[in-house]
Design a protein around this motif. Sequence first.
Motif, short mmCIF file in Angstrom:
data_model
loop_
_atom_site.label_atom_id
_atom_site.label_comp_id
_atom_site.label_asym_id
_atom_site.label_seq_id
_atom_site.Cartn_x
_atom_site.Cartn_y
_atom_site.Cartn_z
N GLN A 47 0.82 -1.20 0.00
CA GLN A 47 0.00 0.00 0.00
C GLN A 47 0.86 1.26 0.00
O GLN A 47 0.52 2.26 -0.65
CB GLN A 47 -0.95 -0.02 1.21
CG GLN A 47 -2.03 -1.09 1.12
CD GLN A 47 -1.63 -2.43 1.67
OE1 GLN A 47 -0.45 -2.77 1.72
NE2 GLN A 47 -2.60 -3.22 2.11
N ALA A 48 1.96 1.23 0.72
CA ALA A 48 2.85 2.39 0.73
C ALA A 48 3.43 2.64 -0.65
O ALA A 48 3.56 3.80 -1.09
CB ALA A 48 3.97 2.19 1.75
N ALA A 74 -1.01 4.60 4.84
CA ALA A 74 -0.10 5.08 3.80
C ALA A 74 -0.54 6.43 3.24
O ALA A 74 0.29 7.21 2.76
CB ALA A 74 0.01 4.05 2.68
#
Length: 356
Positions: A47-48, A74
Amino acid sequence: MAFSSYSAGEKPFRVSMLLLGLLMSHIGASGAIGGCYGRNGNNLPSQAEVVSLYEGNNIRQMRIYNPDQATLQALKGSNIQLMLDVPNDKLQDLVDSAKAGDWVQQNILAYSADVKFRYIAVGNEIHPADAEAKFVLPAMKNVYNAIAAANLQGQIKVSTSIDTTLLGKSSPPSEGTFRTEANSYITPIIQFLAQNGAPLLVNLYPYFAYIDNPAQISLTYVLFTAPGVLVTDNQYQYKNLFDAMTDAHYAALEKAGAPNLEIVISESGWPSEGNPAATVENAGTYYRNLIGHVNGNTGTPRKPGKAIETYLFALFDENLKPAGTEQYFGLFSPSKAQKFSNNFRLKELLQVSDGL
């Protein structure tokens, strides 16, 4: 996903670097293109990494289909504006106002100081005959009340996302109307949206209209490549099906007593594989011209000069979806590589503004 002459759902596509450049562009306070971040794959980036991909490409709006905590984490501190879905299987829970309050607290208020929430989509493509239909409006009201209790109702709009099968008639666009059996479901929702200044979210796919009726719908009309007007509807003239489908919904809203209700296109796309019409060339043409049309701020014949906020589905190919076109809607491969490469320079095509 819904399939009809004017239907919708979650879909795939490929675009060139030119299209990606257009995707990343925004036209200021009046309208924008966003990207849908589906996660139905087992080989996707973290997700980051995804948030960094959005930021690195100046994609300023994101839709996610559930309150994934890693994604919300994130997004903290980013400038990305978020459309967050309440998944269909959670709607019944949120009929309980206490559970709705807890959901809002855990997934919105806990992040609202650092995440730019824009819309909450309470349910996606619910149909009147679905078991979940009776939960949609009560859940919307409870989510709205919880957001209003935090004095965020002016910032975060509560809506639901429909597909185009709720229309009973859509051609010509001025005759657009909701199906008789859908009226008891959609009319109270429309009234709620109008009362609270929220738009109706519509998943809109000219691709499915075309493949359902290729004998009567020309490919140029669907791909924004018609040389001139193809449909005249009283004083309105149409060169593309996207505008016609959008205006059919505006006409239906007028007949439902909400002539000023806005529409946000919460999904739109064209697949690049899995069907004879799902080619790289067709997908590229559709996306390039759709993005240019939205960013041109011309609106539709029925709503001229009114920007059409539009979210393209989807960021990645998703290999856990049903086999066929559903797996190939990604702008990027799971490796984060752009699916098209040619001589275009992406950064030179970006036209970034302050967003919405």
